[in-house]
Design an enzyme around this catalytic site. Structure first.
Site, PDB file in Angstrom:
ATOM      1  N   ALA A  31       0.875  -1.169   0.000  1.00 12.55           N
ATOM      2  CA  ALA A  31       0.000   0.000   0.000  1.00 12.55           C
ATOM      3  C   ALA A  31       0.913   1.220   0.000  1.00 12.55           C
ATOM      4  CB  ALA A  31      -0.867  -0.013   1.250  1.00 12.55           C
ATOM      5  N   GLY A  61       0.588  -4.881   1.025  1.00 14.21           N
ATOM      6  CA  GLY A  61      -0.611  -4.950   0.181  1.00 14.21           C
ATOM      7  C   GLY A  61      -0.379  -5.688  -1.130  1.00 14.21           C
TER       8      GLY A  61
END
Ligand code: COA
Length: 261
Positions: A67, A113
């Site tokens: 992320a 992520g």
């Protein structure tokens, strides 16, 4: 088909390839990338000529390096809760519940992520150069896109406890051994092999495949509470001094010194 800022979409017969194209940031997932992925997946879902998907990252270095840390470093717990819940709904759960098989072709770093994205896909192929891990605790936070749940499911509890608490990166050979990757190929063969696999799937009955995916998934529905618990635990981290130190250290390119509060 739509044109996207951060995605390349290529259709070849029944197979759609989605390439996350933000190589200067190692394809890190920000809100816009997640929104575009949701839209591209939605289009592929509606297109009855599409029978299987391949998701990969642009460049030789990364699948997705996580992320986007710069986007959430200043978030408070409520914003963090929203980020995780929205991301899970729009991308990670969306892929897991997708009615057509989604293959991750992991061409380099799949961290945070990025590994969570690969874990949400139905099948993972890795390049020999891939490195995977969930480094969140080194930033004072935890995986918030389903990683605590899906890694334990895919590779087993022991591997999940080890990889998440040590924040270690493992290579492709180890990822294959622990069941994160189904197969590993040299980098120049990875996409070709992913497409071969997608085409093999595409020759089978879409109705039966949809039924099979939903039956396989049904065995894990009891885990819904785990995903909610992850979002809450992820959000709580954002109130800690450790989180502020971990994310600041990353952005300032230095090692963190965690106060433990
Ligand atoms: N979020 C935001 N930016 C990221 C990023 C992320 N997750 N991962 C990489 N980037 C950016 C870097 O900040 C850098 O940007 P800059 O050129 O503007 O400084 C660029 O991508 C290239 O990364 P860099 O760190 O210079 O490459 P490297 O080869 O030295 O290291 C990694 C590669 C993957 C080891 C390193 O980028 C890294 O540790 N990334 C974060 C991984 C992570 O913790 N992910 C989990 C997030 S929850």
């Amino acid at each position: 088909m739509e044109s996207y800022k951060f995605l390349l979409i290529e259709k070849s017969g029944p197979v759609v390839r989605i390439t996350i194209n933000r190589p200067e940031k190692l394809n890190a997932l920000n809100r816009e990338v997640i929104r575009e992925l949701n839209q591209a997946l939605g289009e592929a879902e509606d297109d009855t000529s599409v029978r299987a998907l391949v998701v990969t990252g642009a460049g030789e270095k990364a699948f997705v390096a996580g992320a986007d840390i710069s986007e959430f470093a200043h978030f408070n717990p409520e914003e963090a809760r929203q980020l995780a819940a929205e991301g899970q709904e729009r991308l990670f759960n969306f892929i897991e519940n997708f009615p057509k098989p989604v293959i991750a072709a992991v061409n380099g770093y799949a961290l945070g992520g990025g590994l969570e994205l690969a874990l949400a896909c139905h099948i993972r192929l890795g390049s020999t150069t891939a490195q995977v891990g969930l480094p969140e605790v080194s930033l004072g936070v935890i995986p918030g896109y389903g990683g605590t749940q899906r890694l334990a499911r895919v590779a087993g509890l022991g591997i999940a406890y080890e990889l998440i608490t040590t924040a270690s990166r493992i290579n492709a050979e180890r990822a294959l051994a622990v069941g994160i990757f189904n197969h590993v190929y040299p980098p120049d063969q990875l996409l070709e092999e992913a497409h071969k696999l997608a085409e093999k799937i595409a020759a089978n009955s879409p109705v039966a495949i949809r039924a099979a995916l939903s039956a396989i998934r049904a065995g894990y529905r009891a885990l819904a509470a785990g995903f909610d618990a992850e979002i809450e635990a992820f959000a709580r981290c954002f109130a800690s001094e450790d989180f502020k130190e971990g994310t600041s250290a990353f952005l300032e390119k230095r090692k963190p010194k965690f106060p433990g509060r």
